[in-house]
Design a protein around this motif. Structure first.
Motif, short mmCIF file in Angstrom:
data_model
loop_
_atom_site.label_atom_id
_atom_site.label_comp_id
_atom_site.label_asym_id
_atom_site.label_seq_id
_atom_site.Cartn_x
_atom_site.Cartn_y
_atom_site.Cartn_z
N PRO A 77 67.51 74.37 14.63
CA PRO A 77 66.78 73.83 15.78
C PRO A 77 66.13 74.94 16.62
N ALA A 78 65.23 74.53 17.49
CA ALA A 78 64.57 75.45 18.41
C ALA A 78 65.36 75.55 19.70
N TYR A 79 65.22 76.70 20.36
CA TYR A 79 65.83 76.92 21.67
C TYR A 79 64.73 77.26 22.66
N SER A 80 64.83 76.73 23.87
CA SER A 80 63.78 76.96 24.86
C SER A 80 64.38 77.31 26.21
N ASP A 81 63.49 77.65 27.15
CA ASP A 81 63.95 77.96 28.50
C ASP A 81 64.22 76.71 29.32
N THR A 82 63.98 75.52 28.74
CA THR A 82 64.26 74.27 29.45
C THR A 82 65.12 73.33 28.63
N GLY A 83 65.70 73.82 27.53
CA GLY A 83 66.48 72.96 26.65
C GLY A 83 67.81 72.54 27.24
N ALA A 84 68.47 71.64 26.54
CA ALA A 84 69.77 71.15 26.99
C ALA A 84 70.83 72.24 26.86
N GLY A 85 71.47 72.60 27.94
CA GLY A 85 72.46 73.66 27.92
C GLY A 85 73.71 73.27 27.16
N ASN A 86 74.25 74.24 26.44
CA ASN A 86 75.48 74.02 25.68
C ASN A 86 76.22 75.35 25.62
N PRO A 87 77.53 75.36 25.92
CA PRO A 87 78.25 76.64 25.96
C PRO A 87 78.32 77.35 24.61
N VAL A 88 78.10 76.61 23.52
CA VAL A 88 78.21 77.21 22.19
C VAL A 88 76.83 77.54 21.63
N THR A 89 75.93 76.58 21.66
CA THR A 89 74.64 76.75 21.00
C THR A 89 73.52 77.14 21.93
N GLY A 90 73.74 77.16 23.23
CA GLY A 90 72.69 77.55 24.15
C GLY A 90 71.75 76.41 24.48
N GLN A 91 70.49 76.73 24.72
CA GLN A 91 69.53 75.73 25.18
C GLN A 91 68.77 75.12 23.99
N VAL A 92 69.37 74.12 23.40
CA VAL A 92 68.76 73.45 22.25
C VAL A 92 67.61 72.56 22.74
N HIS A 93 66.44 72.74 22.13
CA HIS A 93 65.27 71.99 22.58
C HIS A 93 64.91 70.85 21.64
N GLY A 94 64.81 71.15 20.36
CA GLY A 94 64.41 70.14 19.38
C GLY A 94 64.28 70.77 18.01
N SER A 95 63.66 70.08 17.09
CA SER A 95 63.54 70.58 15.72
C SER A 95 62.15 70.34 15.16
N GLY A 96 61.80 71.20 14.23
CA GLY A 96 60.60 70.97 13.45
C GLY A 96 60.84 69.89 12.43
N ILE A 97 59.78 69.39 11.86
CA ILE A 97 59.88 68.35 10.85
C ILE A 97 58.66 68.44 9.93
N ALA A 98 58.85 68.17 8.67
CA ALA A 98 57.74 68.10 7.72
C ALA A 98 57.63 66.67 7.23
N THR A 99 56.43 66.12 7.22
CA THR A 99 56.23 64.74 6.79
C THR A 99 55.21 64.68 5.66
N ASN A 100 55.34 63.65 4.87
CA ASN A 100 54.39 63.41 3.79
C ASN A 100 54.06 61.93 3.80
#
Length: 207
Positions: A77-100
């Motif tokens: 996943p991506a991490y950002s300066d506004t992501g959801a805080g978590n004591p283990v994983t930090g500021q998780v923001h979201g994920s990339g995705i590939a579609t067909n």
């Protein structure tokens, strides 16, 4: 729940069997992408953060099960300066995705507060990719919001990426918005916020 909701939007449309996504080693992925990032200082800086702290890249485990659909979510996943805080994983923001969808291969991204603004303004989210089977590579902007709904932003179709295993990383900045009913003396208005992706979302997908 947010992932499931976003995925449901992405998966709408004609479906074909989803190929199995390849395991992702953050260091290997970053090194392969770095080899094609010459002359792109923003991409180089994003990948350098992965190589400096590969342990920060925690693969997703909450999307492993589900129907076989024509989409592959990036496990890192991506991490950002506004992501959801978590004591283990930090500021998780979201994920990339590939579609067909309908035979058109695209990269996308979902996550963050509210919905993704239809006009990104000064924000710019990019995907750097390399097809290890064909040797083709490129950098594309994610600026299409009409393919899957307001919580997903995508590239235009990238036919040159198709034909084998693709390593990709999504980095940059993204503009979100959500409705604020208390704004303008109770009349309501959109609230906007730019998120900077300081740790890219990484994936190895079959195009």
């Amino acid at each position: 729940m947010a992932i499931a909701a976003a995925s449901a939007l992405v998966f709408a449309g004609s479906a074909t069997a989803e190929p199995a996504a390849a395991p992702v080693n953050p260091v290997t992925a970053a090194e392969q992408l770095l080899s094609v990032a010459e002359g792109n200082p923003d991409a180089q800086a994003a990948l350098a953060r992965v190589l400096a702290d590969p342990n920060a890249a925690v693969p997703r485990t909450d999307v492993a099960e589900g129907p076989r659909v024509p989409a592959q979510i990036f496990p890192i996943p991506a991490y950002s300066d506004t992501g959801a805080g978590n004591p283990v994983t930090g500021q998780v923001h979201g994920s990339g995705i590939a579609t067909n969808l309908n035979g058109e291969f695209r990269f996308g991204f979902f996550g963050g507060p509210g919905e993704i603004a239809p006009d990104q303004g000064a924000a710019k989210l990019n995907v750097l990719w390399v097809n290890v089977a064909t040797g083709k590579s490129g950098t594309n902007v994610l600026n299409v919001r009409d393919i899957a709904g307001p919580t997903v932003i995508s590239t235009k179709p990238i036919p040159e990426a198709k034909g084998g295993l693709v390593i990709a990383g999504i980095y940059g900045s993204i503009l979100h918005r959500w409705w604020d009913p208390a704004a303008l003396d109770g009349k309501g208005d959109w609230h906007y916020q730019t998120s900077n992706i300081w740790f890219p979302s990484l994936g190895a997908v079959l195009a």
